[in-house]
Design an enzyme around this catalytic site. Structure first.
Site, PDB file in Angstrom:
ATOM      1  CB  CYS A 152      -0.925  -0.003   1.212  1.00 47.34           C
ATOM      2  SG  CYS A 152      -0.023  -0.068   2.785  1.00 47.34           S
ATOM      3  CG  ASP A 301      -0.069 -41.877  50.636  1.00 50.99           C
ATOM      4  OD1 ASP A 301       0.356 -41.806  49.476  1.00 50.99           O
ATOM      5  OD2 ASP A 301       0.213 -41.053  51.525  1.00 50.99           O
ATOM      6  CB  ILE A 302      -2.329 -42.667  45.147  1.00 53.77           C
ATOM      7  CG1 ILE A 302      -3.844 -42.754  45.311  1.00 53.77           C
ATOM      8  CG2 ILE A 302      -1.911 -43.124  43.758  1.00 53.77           C
ATOM      9  CD1 ILE A 302      -4.612 -41.845  44.378  1.00 53.77           C
ATOM     10  CG  PHE A 319       3.236 -32.208  41.876  1.00 54.51           C
ATOM     11  CD1 PHE A 319       3.448 -31.013  41.203  1.00 54.51           C
ATOM     12  CD2 PHE A 319       3.526 -33.396  41.218  1.00 54.51           C
ATOM     13  CE1 PHE A 319       3.943 -31.004  39.908  1.00 54.51           C
ATOM     14  CE2 PHE A 319       4.027 -33.403  39.920  1.00 54.51           C
ATOM     15  CZ  PHE A 319       4.230 -32.203  39.264  1.00 54.51           C
ATOM     16  CE  LYS A 337       2.704 -35.583  48.917  1.00 51.79           C
ATOM     17  NZ  LYS A 337       1.738 -34.618  48.333  1.00 51.79           N
TER      18      LYS A 337
END
Length: 403
Positions: A152, A301-302, A319, A337
């Site tokens: 343009c 507890d997985i 996590f 943990k």
């Protein structure tokens, strides 16, 4: 690589047959999708000749009524080039009124856009807002427009990126996309639910955003995944080479995690399972006057249950989202943990930094005492760091070099 090239109505669309030809010479396969207006700029027959594939122009004329969904299975990356201001605005605002915008809304793999427009259109505040949204929220990668003389006669930023730049970007993706090739991941995501009666349940407010970001990081880099999804804000569509398992309760999550362990190199436990469930399930809705309290029973507890089931070669990533008052308390929670449950590394964060948000502030702790603390990042960036560290630890654990 299988590329879906979407072409919109910029004058630079005339360059796309050459782009297709050059990508083909690089060994890529191309399917083109063209908006109605773009057909005034580039010939469909030329694109079909160069790509050796039928061009998508109108979803209503496709033999497959779900082509806008199934194109995910046929291609590896979406490249919108040129991307005009109209398509950028449509995608950013969820408008699906033609083949390209509808496909873009449903596309789940790597996505690039190469804008091309008048300089005044490029700097328009509405367009810049939409560009920002595509990058930050919809995970598109920008192939930036260049500065120069326009058709343009104006001069400024807005020219389509050089074809060599576009091809280099795609080839870079191709070379990097296999860095997790032949590694098998299992990812858990979202919250579990435990039912009181047919209509009531207890749960938590995990959004599933972290697990989804981890899956997408792995998927876009050649890894093969089993994605186990609980209750999430937005359910994820996975690639055809991956497997998705939808679960509801903590017991279902445990069953599927253990069932996949034999085929898992790296397990990323990003889900938020409930620690407790109601001791009794009522098969009919309980009237409020008939219940004053709910007795709870601890769930299995997985993470701990994986310790005896997993292969020695499998890496377990845990996590921990905690209500810690300071970094030292967070560290103590995380290390306790990780050690109790036999994880190889743990990703810890304070709940207020993550839950329901698009960002997170994580610290990764390792079994040998090392840790890496990160500033606040979006969850896509967190996912990248987590997966990089997990793969590195898996390699060290299995004495793998030159992978």
């Amino acid at each position: 690589m299988r590329i879906l090239l979407a072409i919109t109505s910029s004058i630079s669309a005339y360059k796309t047959p050459m782009l297709v030809s050059m990508l083909k010479k690089q060994g890529h396969s191309i399917i083109c999708a063209v908006t109605q207006n773009a057909q005034n700029m580039v010939g469909v027959k030329a694109l079909e000749t160069m790509s050796e594939n039928k061009v998508i122009t109108d979803l209503w004329q496709e033999d497959d009524v779900l082509r806008h969904i199934n194109i995910n299975k046929e291609t590896d990356v979406l490249l919108i080039a040129p991307a005009d201001v109209n398509i950028i605005g449509k995608i950013a605002n969820g408008i699906c009124d033609d083949a390209v915008s509808t496909i873009a809304c449903a596309y789940t793999k790597k996505k690039f856009f190469a804008p091309a427009m008048n300089p005044n259109m490029w700097i328009n505040k509405a367009n810049q807002r939409n560009v920002k949204y595509l990058i930050e929220e919809l995970e598109y990668e920008l192939i930036s427009p260049e500065s120069g003389d326009m058709a343009c006669k104006d001069n400024g930023v807005g020219r389509l990126a050089n074809i060599d730049t576009i091809i280099k970007t795609i080839n870079s993706l191709s070379s990097n996309s296999l860095k997790y090739n032949n590694i098998y991941f299992t990812i858990t995501s979202g919250a579990t639910r435990e039912w009181i009666d047919p209509i009531r349940y207890i749960t938590n407010n995990s959004s599933g955003k972290m697990g989804a970001a981890i899956y997408q990081e792995i998927s876009s880099n050649g890894g093969v995944s089993v994605y186990i999804e609980g209750q999430v804000n937005n359910s994820l569509m996975v690639n055809k080479n991956d497997k998705k398992i939808k679960i509801d309760t903590t017991k279902e999550l445990q069953h599927n995690v253990l069932n996949e362990l034999d085929n898992t190199d790296i397990l990323l436990m990003a889900a938020a399972p409930l620690d407790f469930r109601p001791s009794q399930f009522f098969d009919k809705k309980v009237k409020k006057q008939n219940i004053n309290s709910i007795e709870l029973t601890a769930n299995v507890d997985i993470l701990a249950s994986t310790k005896e089931k997993k292969k020695n070669s499998t890496l377990i990533v845990s996590f921990a989202a905690e209500t810690a008052e300071n970094d030292e308390e967070l560290k103590n929670y995380a290390l306790d943990k990780m050690n109790r449950k036999g994880a190889d590394m743990i990703v810890a964060n304070k709940i207020e930094d993550s839950v329901g948000k698009d960002t997170n502030k994580i610290t990764i702790f390792f079994k040998d005492g090392r840790f890496k603390a990160y500033p606040t990042l979006n969850k896509k960036e967190c996912a990248k760091e987590i997966v990089i560290e997990a793969v590195s630890e898996w390699k060290k654990k299995n004495n793998i070099t030159g992978f």
